[in-house]
Design a protein around this motif. Sequence first.
Motif, short mmCIF file in Angstrom:
data_model
loop_
_atom_site.label_atom_id
_atom_site.label_comp_id
_atom_site.label_asym_id
_atom_site.label_seq_id
_atom_site.Cartn_x
_atom_site.Cartn_y
_atom_site.Cartn_z
N PHE A 181 4.58 2.31 -13.30
CA PHE A 181 5.73 1.58 -13.81
C PHE A 181 5.66 1.49 -15.33
O PHE A 181 4.58 1.41 -15.90
CB PHE A 181 5.78 0.15 -13.25
N GLY B 225 7.17 3.91 -4.64
CA GLY B 225 6.50 4.16 -5.92
C GLY B 225 5.03 3.82 -5.87
O GLY B 225 4.49 3.48 -4.81
N ASP C 151 10.34 6.79 -8.81
CA ASP C 151 11.74 6.67 -8.41
C ASP C 151 12.64 7.51 -9.32
O ASP C 151 13.59 8.16 -8.85
CB ASP C 151 12.16 5.20 -8.48
N ASN D 41 10.37 2.38 -12.31
CA ASN D 41 9.42 3.06 -11.43
C ASN D 41 9.52 4.57 -11.71
O ASN D 41 10.53 5.20 -11.42
CB ASN D 41 9.78 2.74 -9.97
N THR E 191 3.85 1.34 -3.20
CA THR E 191 4.84 0.36 -2.76
C THR E 191 5.73 1.04 -1.72
O THR E 191 5.96 2.25 -1.78
CB THR E 191 5.68 -0.15 -3.93
#
Length: 441
Positions: free
Chosen positions: A354, A349, A366, A363, A336
Motif C-alpha cells: 500500500f 491485495g 489493485d 493498494n 487481504t
Amino acid sequence: MQFFSLDREQLAIITNENCYSYKEIPIVEFNSYKKEIVLILCLNTIEIMSSYISSMNSNHAVMLIAADINEELLQNIIVQYRPKWIVGLANYEGYQFDHDKLVREENVEATIHPDLAMLLSTSGTTGSQKFVRLSYENLRSNAESIIEYLEIDENERAIMNLPLSYSYGMSIVNSHLLAGASILLTGESVMEKSFWKFVKEHMATSIAGVPFTYQMLQRIGFTKMDLPHLKVMTQAGGRLNKKLVRQFGEFALANNKRFYVMYGQTEAAPRMSYIPYDKVLKMADTIGIAIPNGKLSIEGDELVYRGANVMMGYAEYLEDLKKGDELGGVLQTGDTATVDEDGYFTITGRLKRFIKLFGLRINLDDVEKKLEEKIHIPLACTGSDDKLIVVIEQEDYVETVKQEIEALYHLHKTAYKVKVLPIPYFANGKTDYMKLKELCL
C-alpha cells in the motif's frame, strides 16, 4: 521411513535422453551418523532429480537453491548453514569432491530437528539467506491434497519445466512421484519447438505454469495446437489476469480438458486453495476454495490458512534448524481478502503493498489488476507515499495508461508516473518488486 517409494516398475522420470522406472532412478549415497544438510543447486536434469529423491529418502534436511543464484549469496548461505554435501558445484573451499557431490571436510556440531525435511527460499535467486522450514508431514499432507483435487493417478504424465527450487515445481514432483505417476523432465521453455516435440512424443497429460507462462502460451497459439493427450492445465505463482483465465477456461471446457487456477505460498508447502475446473469461468476473479484438509478464514482483513501443510517456521541461521513447529498449523498469509456466500475467496491485495497519496490509501495490487483488465498488457506497480509508479514495457501504451489512472483514481499528474522499462522477474515468474523499486526510485 522413506519419503518416496521406489519399489515400482512404472515409469517415473522421462528425459530427452532416457526413461527411468522408479526402480531405475540412480541412487546417490548420503551417509552420515547424524542428520545433516544436503544443499542442491537445482537444474531439471536426472542427476539433480536423483540427488533430490535420494536425499529426501535419506532423512537429511534438503536445501533447494536455484542453480543461477547470486554467487555472493550462495557463499553467504554455505558459510551460514555449513551443509555437509553440495550437489551441482564442481569445487568449494573446505569441501572435497566425491563422485557426484562435494563433501565437507570439517565436522560441524549442529542439531537439526528430526522432523525437518526441507529448506526453501521465498525470494528466488536474489534476496536473503532466510528459509522456510518444512517438515515431512508438511510436504506429504500437501502432496496428498493436490493428488486428491487434481485427480492424479499412476497414468498421469506431468511436464516439469518449472525450477525444482521453486515450491510450485517441487510440489509437482512430490505429488506425482507419491501418486506413482510419471514426470517429463526438461529445462526448456514453452517458447521452444523442441519443448512441444518432447510433450507430444511422450504424451504429456498435464502442463503447469505461472502467469508469464500463460502469457507466452497465448502468444504462441497454444489453443490451436493438436495435443490430444494433454488433459490438465494448472496455474499458480501469482494472479493471472481475468481475461486469460477466461480464455484458457473456455478453451479447456470446449476441448474436454481441466484448467485449475491455484493459490499458495512457500510457507504452506505451497498449495492453499484452488478453483475447481468446472467453476473456473464463473469464479475467474477468485482464488477458489481451500484445498482438501485445509481451511481458509478472514481475520480482520487478512486471509488466514490452517492445515497440516503450514511450515514449522523460518530459519536465518544454522541454530534455527533445531527448532520444532512454531506455528501450530496456522499461517497468516499477509494477503487481504474477501469471501462470498459460497465460500470462494478473493485476494484484494498485500498488507505491505500500500502507498498513501494525499491521504488516499492505494493498494498497488489493485491498481495492477484494474489496469490489466482495461489494457491487457504486462505491467507492474511500485511507488512511495508521494508517487505511484506504473511500469510498462510498450511505449505505445503510455498515454492510454495515464488516461486510465486518471479515470480510476482521479490523481493529479504530479502524483503518478508511467515508466517504460523491462519488468524484472524472479526465476519462478513472479515480479521482483524489490528490483522494480530500485529501478524506479
